[in-house]
Write an enzyme that holds these catalytic residues in place. Structure first.
Site, PDB file in Angstrom:
ATOM      1  N   GLU A  93      12.541  27.160 -32.778  1.00 28.13           N
ATOM      2  CA  GLU A  93      12.708  28.158 -33.832  1.00 28.13           C
ATOM      3  C   GLU A  93      14.152  28.617 -33.943  1.00 28.13           C
ATOM      4  OE1 GLU A  93       8.543  30.286 -32.620  1.00 28.13           O
ATOM      5  OE2 GLU A  93      10.229  31.550 -33.172  1.00 28.13           O
ATOM      6  N   CYS A 106      19.962  33.279 -34.890  1.00 27.84           N
ATOM      7  CA  CYS A 106      19.486  33.313 -33.512  1.00 27.84           C
ATOM      8  C   CYS A 106      19.025  31.904 -33.192  1.00 27.84           C
ATOM      9  CB  CYS A 106      18.334  34.318 -33.445  1.00 27.84           C
ATOM     10  SG  CYS A 106      17.523  34.373 -31.858  1.00 27.84           S
ATOM     11  N   CYS A 113      10.425  27.569 -22.119  1.00 37.93           N
ATOM     12  CA  CYS A 113      11.286  28.279 -21.169  1.00 37.93           C
ATOM     13  C   CYS A 113      10.598  28.345 -19.811  1.00 37.93           C
ATOM     14  CB  CYS A 113      11.555  29.685 -21.698  1.00 37.93           C
ATOM     15  SG  CYS A 113      12.727  30.627 -20.697  1.00 37.93           S
ATOM     16  N   CYS A 117       9.208  35.417 -18.154  1.00 38.08           N
ATOM     17  CA  CYS A 117       9.186  36.875 -18.403  1.00 38.08           C
ATOM     18  C   CYS A 117       7.848  37.229 -19.068  1.00 38.08           C
ATOM     19  CB  CYS A 117      10.340  37.279 -19.308  1.00 38.08           C
ATOM     20  SG  CYS A 117      11.950  36.908 -18.599  1.00 38.08           S
ATOM     21  N   CYS A 120       7.442  37.914 -22.947  1.00 37.67           N
ATOM     22  CA  CYS A 120       8.089  36.984 -23.882  1.00 37.67           C
ATOM     23  C   CYS A 120       7.171  35.838 -24.308  1.00 37.67           C
ATOM     24  CB  CYS A 120       9.351  36.424 -23.222  1.00 37.67           C
ATOM     25  SG  CYS A 120      10.282  35.336 -24.305  1.00 37.67           S
ATOM     26  N   GLY A 160      14.187  29.785 -24.906  1.00 38.65           N
ATOM     27  CA  GLY A 160      14.924  29.177 -23.794  1.00 38.65           C
ATOM     28  C   GLY A 160      15.891  30.117 -23.116  1.00 38.65           C
ATOM     29  N   GLU A 161      16.362  29.689 -21.968  1.00 37.46           N
ATOM     30  CA  GLU A 161      17.343  30.470 -21.216  1.00 37.46           C
ATOM     31  C   GLU A 161      18.677  29.712 -21.275  1.00 37.46           C
ATOM     32  OE1 GLU A 161      18.092  33.339 -19.688  1.00 37.46           O
ATOM     33  OE2 GLU A 161      19.904  32.349 -18.999  1.00 37.46           O
ATOM     34  N   SER A 192      22.864  35.243 -24.403  1.00 39.85           N
ATOM     35  CA  SER A 192      21.972  36.183 -23.720  1.00 39.85           C
ATOM     36  C   SER A 192      21.332  35.514 -22.517  1.00 39.85           C
ATOM     37  CB  SER A 192      20.884  36.632 -24.707  1.00 39.85           C
ATOM     38  OG  SER A 192      20.028  37.556 -24.091  1.00 39.85           O
ATOM     39  N   SER A 215      19.773  40.530 -20.170  1.00 46.13           N
ATOM     40  CA  SER A 215      18.435  41.084 -20.376  1.00 46.13           C
ATOM     41  C   SER A 215      18.044  41.814 -19.099  1.00 46.13           C
ATOM     42  CB  SER A 215      17.452  39.958 -20.679  1.00 46.13           C
ATOM     43  OG  SER A 215      17.871  39.290 -21.830  1.00 46.13           O
ATOM     44  N   LEU A 216      18.230  43.113 -19.104  1.00 49.93           N
ATOM     45  CA  LEU A 216      18.029  43.889 -17.880  1.00 49.93           C
ATOM     46  C   LEU A 216      16.581  44.386 -17.777  1.00 49.93           C
ATOM     47  CD1 LEU A 216      19.843  44.652 -15.514  1.00 49.93           C
ATOM     48  CD2 LEU A 216      20.305  46.831 -16.650  1.00 49.93           C
ATOM     49  N   HIS A 217      16.177  45.178 -18.741  1.00 50.29           N
ATOM     50  CA  HIS A 217      14.784  45.605 -18.893  1.00 50.29           C
ATOM     51  C   HIS A 217      14.194  46.449 -17.764  1.00 50.29           C
ATOM     52  CE1 HIS A 217      15.095  43.021 -22.277  1.00 50.29           C
ATOM     53  NE2 HIS A 217      14.754  41.899 -21.697  1.00 50.29           N
ATOM     54  N   ASN A 291       8.353  43.859 -28.649  1.00 52.34           N
ATOM     55  CA  ASN A 291       7.559  43.210 -29.675  1.00 52.34           C
ATOM     56  C   ASN A 291       6.214  42.853 -29.083  1.00 52.34           C
ATOM     57  OD1 ASN A 291       7.427  41.892 -32.238  1.00 52.34           O
ATOM     58  ND2 ASN A 291       9.611  41.461 -31.951  1.00 52.34           N
ATOM     59  N   CYS A 334      10.601  35.800 -31.003  1.00 56.38           N
ATOM     60  CA  CYS A 334      10.882  34.375 -30.867  1.00 56.38           C
ATOM     61  C   CYS A 334       9.826  33.687 -30.025  1.00 56.38           C
ATOM     62  CB  CYS A 334      12.256  34.162 -30.257  1.00 56.38           C
ATOM     63  SG  CYS A 334      13.352  33.484 -31.471  1.00 56.38           S
TER      64      CYS A 334
HETATM   65  N1  SAH Z   1      16.484  33.761 -22.084  1.00 53.84           N
HETATM   66  C1  SAH Z   1      17.457  34.639 -22.699  1.00 53.84           C
HETATM   67  C2  SAH Z   1      17.288  34.722 -24.211  1.00 53.84           C
HETATM   68  C3  SAH Z   1      15.932  35.180 -24.546  1.00 53.84           C
HETATM   69  S1  SAH Z   1      15.422  36.139 -25.876  1.00 53.84           S
HETATM   70  C4  SAH Z   1      17.373  36.022 -22.078  1.00 53.84           C
HETATM   71  O1  SAH Z   1      16.475  36.262 -21.297  1.00 53.84           O
HETATM   72  O2  SAH Z   1      18.246  36.832 -22.347  1.00 53.84           O
HETATM   73  C5  SAH Z   1      16.471  37.420 -26.257  1.00 53.84           C
HETATM   74  C6  SAH Z   1      16.039  38.802 -25.808  1.00 53.84           C
HETATM   75  O3  SAH Z   1      14.745  39.196 -26.267  1.00 53.84           O
HETATM   76  C7  SAH Z   1      16.010  38.949 -24.294  1.00 53.84           C
HETATM   77  O4  SAH Z   1      16.610  40.171 -23.957  1.00 53.84           O
HETATM   78  C8  SAH Z   1      14.538  38.976 -24.009  1.00 53.84           C
HETATM   79  O5  SAH Z   1      14.262  39.563 -22.780  1.00 53.84           O
HETATM   80  C9  SAH Z   1      14.022  39.754 -25.196  1.00 53.84           C
HETATM   81  N2  SAH Z   1      12.592  39.618 -25.465  1.00 53.84           N
HETATM   82  C10 SAH Z   1      11.770  38.588 -25.220  1.00 53.84           C
HETATM   83  N3  SAH Z   1      10.512  38.860 -25.618  1.00 53.84           N
HETATM   84  C11 SAH Z   1      10.545  40.093 -26.134  1.00 53.84           C
HETATM   85  C12 SAH Z   1       9.554  40.937 -26.711  1.00 53.84           C
HETATM   86  N4  SAH Z   1       8.287  40.560 -26.826  1.00 53.84           N
HETATM   87  N5  SAH Z   1       9.962  42.155 -27.158  1.00 53.84           N
HETATM   88  C13 SAH Z   1      11.244  42.535 -27.057  1.00 53.84           C
HETATM   89  N6  SAH Z   1      12.212  41.783 -26.518  1.00 53.84           N
HETATM   90  C14 SAH Z   1      11.868  40.582 -26.060  1.00 53.84           C
END
Ligand code: SAH
Length: 358
Positions: A93, A106, A113, A117, A120, A160-161, A192, A215-217, A291, A334
């Site tokens: 995508e 994007c 991947c 996570c 995701c 993907g990462e 990212s 991507s800290l979270h 999301n 995504c």
């Molecule tokens: N693998 C990379 C790029 C991934 S997607 C990474 O981890 O950074 C880009 C961002 O969207 C990342 O910060 C990821 O953690 C976040 N993301 C993935 N799924 C999500 C969701 N359902 N809601 C909000 N953010 C999400």
């Protein structure tokens, strides 16, 4: 002998290839422009090179063409989501977002991947393979061809990462960045990562001034491990140390992504802890209302909690924005569009994607 994918060659590799064909290397400039700026799909369109050279190219190489399987356009904000087919029939995508400062794409960096996570969608169907540099750059060429519009910013935030596919991602940035090609400045490119520490150090040394997003979270390793398996491998401290080195070598500020999950990581105490972690760093926090993906267990934090979280960070002196939700009417997160297409009854190794019955 198999034909080679000419789009995969860097400018320097193309020069060498042309010389090896017994031709003058200045032709590489013309060919590179035709491929990466004019986006031609046929050697016949390269009107300023000789027929003999066009025939040689045709005989030994091919031009990569990615196909748009489906394009969804948001009625709300014009965001376009593309399901793109690769030469081996895998699907990825790309999303085109319209901002006042220009079009941002994007891009995906892998098919599926490995990172796992929990929130995701991209990781749900597992990992198939890494993308080549030209498949990554090709997403821009394909979307520009399809829309007739120019793209000015790129974020590696699709499926993907990126730092798990390090060499191809770095090569793709150089292709996209190259003056004779798309010529998009590194400052308009964001990579990212979920935090693959050794490759943050490598990227810092590449002499590419791209923006790094982490991507800290979560604010503690324990909490982070609940949603992100990579946290078992690298600690937040190790990630932040790598970020400091990235800032030192590139002079670029880091963007920290923080998906706000209701009841999981969205308390005031966590906002304060996040501000503490980032103290003294040139950083920016991007809050993403999580999301809610299909069959996902995580719920989006309500508006007032998102606002409180942002205000707390701002009052602690951390520059914070909330990511605008674009394309919320078109499978925004995504990986969701691709997942819809994977027919689970078809073996993934046959790499066949058929629209699933809803
Ligand atoms: N693998 C990379 C790029 C991934 S997607 C990474 O981890 O950074 C880009 C961002 O969207 C990342 O910060 C990821 O953690 C976040 N993301 C993935 N799924 C999500 C969701 N359902 N809601 C909000 N953010 C999400």
């Amino acid at each position: 002998m198999d034909k080679i994918n000419i789009n995969e060659l860097s400018f320097e590799e193309l020069e060498k290839f042309i010389e090896d064909l017994g031709e003058k290397k200045f032709h590489a400039r013309q060919i590179f422009k035709w491929l990466h700026r004019e986006k031609v799909l046929d050697f016949e369109q390269m009107t300023d090179i000789s027929k003999a050279l066009r025939e040689k190219l045709q005989e030994k190489t091919y031009i990569l063409e990615l196909k748009v399987i489906e394009c969804q356009k948001s009625k709300k904000d014009g965001t376009m989501k593309f399901l793109i087919e690769l030469p081996d029939n895998n699907a990825i995508e790309s999303v085109l977002m319209r901002y006042h400062h220009g079009n941002t794409i994007c891009v995906s960096s892998e098919v599926g991947c490995k990172m796992g996570c929990k929130f995701c969608a991209s990781t749900k169907e597992g990992f198939v393979r890494q993308l080549t540099a030209s498949e990554i750059e090709g997403q821009l060429l394909t979307v520009e061809r399809y829309t007739g519009e120019k793209i000015s910013n790129i974020v590696y935030m699709g499926i993907g990462e990126p730092l798990d596919n390090y060499d191809n991602v770095v090569k793709s940035i150089r292709l996209i960045n190259y003056p004779l090609g798309l010529n998009i400045g590194a400052r308009h490119i964001s990579v990212s990562t979920c935090g693959i520490v050794p490759n943050i150090y490598r990227l810092a040394k590449e002499n590419i001034q791209c923006t790094l997003s982490i991507s800290l979270h979560a604010t503690t390793d324990e909490k982070r491990r609940e949603t992100m398996p990579i946290a078992n491998k690298y600690t937040i401290k190790e990630i932040l140390d790598a970020c400091k080195e990235y800032i030192r070598l590139t002079g670029r500020r880091i963007s920290f992504e923080y998906a706000l999950i209701y009841g999981q990581n969205d308390s005031k105490a966590e906002a304060i802890a996040l501000a503490k972690l980032l103290r003294g760093m040139i950083a920016h926090v991007n809050l993403i209302p999580v999301n809610e993906i299909k069959n996902g267990i995580y719920k989006k934090a309500p508006e007032n909690r998102i606002e409180d979280f942002m205000n707390t960070l701002n009052s602690c002196g951390v520059v914070t924005t909330v990511r605008r939700e674009l394309g919320s009417d078109i499978d925004a997160a995504c990986g969701q569009l691709r997942n819809k297409y994977i027919d689970k009854t078809v073996d993934l190794t046959r790499k066949k994607y058929i629209k699933k019955e809803e």
